[in-house]
Write a protein that holds these residues in place. Structure first.
Motif, PDB file in Angstrom:
ATOM      1  N   ASP A  60     106.148 154.129 -40.545  1.00  0.00           N
ATOM      2  CA  ASP A  60     104.874 154.824 -40.782  1.00  0.00           C
ATOM      3  C   ASP A  60     103.852 154.419 -39.723  1.00  0.00           C
ATOM      4  N   HIS A  61     104.008 153.197 -39.204  1.00  0.00           N
ATOM      5  CA  HIS A  61     103.053 152.719 -38.199  1.00  0.00           C
ATOM      6  C   HIS A  61     103.724 151.609 -37.380  1.00  0.00           C
ATOM      7  N   ILE A  62     103.259 151.462 -36.134  1.00  0.00           N
ATOM      8  CA  ILE A  62     103.778 150.405 -35.252  1.00  0.00           C
ATOM      9  C   ILE A  62     102.611 149.532 -34.800  1.00  0.00           C
ATOM     10  N   ALA A  63     102.756 148.221 -34.951  1.00  0.00           N
ATOM     11  CA  ALA A  63     101.744 147.276 -34.475  1.00  0.00           C
ATOM     12  C   ALA A  63     102.306 146.509 -33.290  1.00  0.00           C
ATOM     13  N   VAL A  64     101.514 146.408 -32.236  1.00  0.00           N
ATOM     14  CA  VAL A  64     101.920 145.676 -31.027  1.00  0.00           C
ATOM     15  C   VAL A  64     100.870 144.608 -30.764  1.00  0.00           C
ATOM     16  N   THR A  65     101.318 143.334 -30.748  1.00  0.00           N
ATOM     17  CA  THR A  65     100.341 142.250 -30.653  1.00  0.00           C
ATOM     18  C   THR A  65     100.281 141.617 -29.253  1.00  0.00           C
ATOM     19  N   GLY A  66     100.069 142.465 -28.266  1.00  0.00           N
ATOM     20  CA  GLY A  66      99.624 141.952 -26.970  1.00  0.00           C
ATOM     21  C   GLY A  66     100.663 141.709 -25.907  1.00  0.00           C
ATOM     22  N   ASP A  67     100.130 141.462 -24.709  1.00  0.00           N
ATOM     23  CA  ASP A  67     100.906 141.173 -23.509  1.00  0.00           C
ATOM     24  C   ASP A  67     101.810 142.327 -23.086  1.00  0.00           C
ATOM     25  N   ILE A  68     101.173 143.481 -22.892  1.00  0.00           N
ATOM     26  CA  ILE A  68     101.848 144.576 -22.181  1.00  0.00           C
ATOM     27  C   ILE A  68     101.921 144.194 -20.709  1.00  0.00           C
ATOM     28  N   ALA A  69     100.837 143.643 -20.198  1.00  0.00           N
ATOM     29  CA  ALA A  69     100.722 143.329 -18.775  1.00  0.00           C
ATOM     30  C   ALA A  69     101.300 141.944 -18.475  1.00  0.00           C
ATOM     31  N   ASN A  70     101.334 141.623 -17.197  1.00  0.00           N
ATOM     32  CA  ASN A  70     101.816 140.309 -16.756  1.00  0.00           C
ATOM     33  C   ASN A  70     100.717 139.534 -16.032  1.00  0.00           C
ATOM     34  N   ILE A  71     100.194 140.140 -14.948  1.00  0.00           N
ATOM     35  CA  ILE A  71      99.096 139.469 -14.249  1.00  0.00           C
ATOM     36  C   ILE A  71      97.865 140.390 -14.144  1.00  0.00           C
ATOM     37  N   ALA A  72      97.858 141.415 -15.002  1.00  0.00           N
ATOM     38  CA  ALA A  72      96.698 142.302 -15.137  1.00  0.00           C
ATOM     39  C   ALA A  72      96.287 142.979 -13.832  1.00  0.00           C
ATOM     40  N   LEU A  73      97.276 143.464 -13.075  1.00  0.00           N
ATOM     41  CA  LEU A  73      96.979 144.328 -11.931  1.00  0.00           C
ATOM     42  C   LEU A  73      96.494 145.664 -12.481  1.00  0.00           C
ATOM     43  N   ALA A  74      95.637 146.337 -11.741  1.00  0.00           N
ATOM     44  CA  ALA A  74      95.119 147.633 -12.223  1.00  0.00           C
ATOM     45  C   ALA A  74      96.271 148.579 -12.582  1.00  0.00           C
TER      46      ALA A  74
END
Ligand code: FE2
Length: 294
Positions: A60-74
């Motif tokens: 019914d819903h998906i929760a994602v708790t962070g860190d999609i990025a690695n070194i936060a390049l644009a």
């Protein structure tokens, strides 16, 4: 019954090529760490298998708790947006940022620009904490991501966010909703001080005073369950999942995600946890199933 999926720390790979001007300060050490170690752990094929499996469960819903990025390049934030969209619309997916998403000061702006639809309240207002109601579930999103010095991965909620969290949890008591707190850093962890949530003691006091039904986190890249004190002798499970892209063989757990089947009503909630992860065959399979609450 409400079916909530939780995954975390996808650390999207491959890392886009950085511009020289981006490799200053913390990004420089992070880039070396990525090239020498992390790129061998976070496997896009593993993440794709996990996402396919999550979507096949029709949560019914998906929760994602962070860190999609690695070194936060644009460029990581545009990629991140595409990845969030591969999970579902902002109506069906909630995201809270991790330390790698707010790795450097300007990254907070990038995250807001690209991902705010996934981290805003039911009126579309961005900011933390935010509250989203879905069925009999209230999702409360927190941000622990703050820019830190090189080699530090600490988190910080801050007095303002914590005060608002207390008010939110207290206000939701009057509604018959199952309160799920989403946060990147775990409130209890065996990780060293350089990785901890620095104001975790205040968070734990707020949960002890106002309660919550479930807390979901990432960050340590491990299967974790800790029990927090709630009001009047109750206990609140804090559950962490491994990185959704972790190939087997690192010193952390291999990629996995959890499904929560939430049922019942205030005072008599039931919640079953079903864990799915990468098996030695390379397939994603159900690993554990047990009653967490009720
Ligand atoms: Fe992470």
């Amino acid at each position: 019954m409400f079916k909530l999926a939780h995954l975390s720390d996808p650390h999207l790979a491959p890392l886009p090529a950085p511009r020289w001007s981006e490799l200053i300060n913390k990004r420089a050490t992070g880039y070396i760490n990525w090239q020498q170690r992390r790129r061998f752990i976070h496997d896009p094929a593993v993440l794709a298998a996990i996402v396919t499996n999550v979507n096949a469960q029709s949560p019914d819903h998906i929760a994602v708790t962070g860190d999609i990025a690695n070194i936060a390049l644009a460029a990581e934030f545009a990629k991140g947006r595409d990845w969030l969209e591969s999970l579902g619309s902002a109506r069906d997916v909630t995201f809270v940022p991790g330390n790698h998403d707010i790795y450097v000061r300007e990254a907070a702006r990038f995250a807001e620009r690209q991902w705010s639809a996934y981290m805003s309240d039911d009126d579309g207002v961005a900011g933390f904490p935010f509250v989203r109601r879905r069925g009999n579930v209230a999702l409360i999103g927190l941000s622990t991501g703050v820019p830190t010095a090189p080699f530090l991965a600490t988190g910080w909620l801050g007095a303002k966010q914590l005060a608002e969290l207390a008010a939110v949890l207290n206000g939701l008591k009057a509604e018959n909703v199952f309160r799920v707190v989403l946060i990147h850093h775990p409130p209890i962890s065996r990780a060293g001080r350089q990785k901890r949530l620095l104001d975790a003691p205040v968070l734990k006091r707020i949960i002890a005073a106002h309660g919550a039904d479930l807390l979901l986190h990432g960050h340590d890249h491990l299967h974790m369950i800790n029990w927090l004190d709630g009001p009047k002798g109750t206990r609140v499970p804090a559950v962490g999942v491994p990185s959704a892209s972790a190939a087997p063989g690192s010193d952390k757990d291999a990629a996995a995600y959890n499904i929560y089947r939430i049922d019942g009503a205030g005072g008599a909630w039931r919640c079953e946890l079903i864990s799915h992860g990468l098996a030695s065959s390379g397939e994603v399979a159900q690993q554990k199933r047990f009653t967490l609450i009720g």
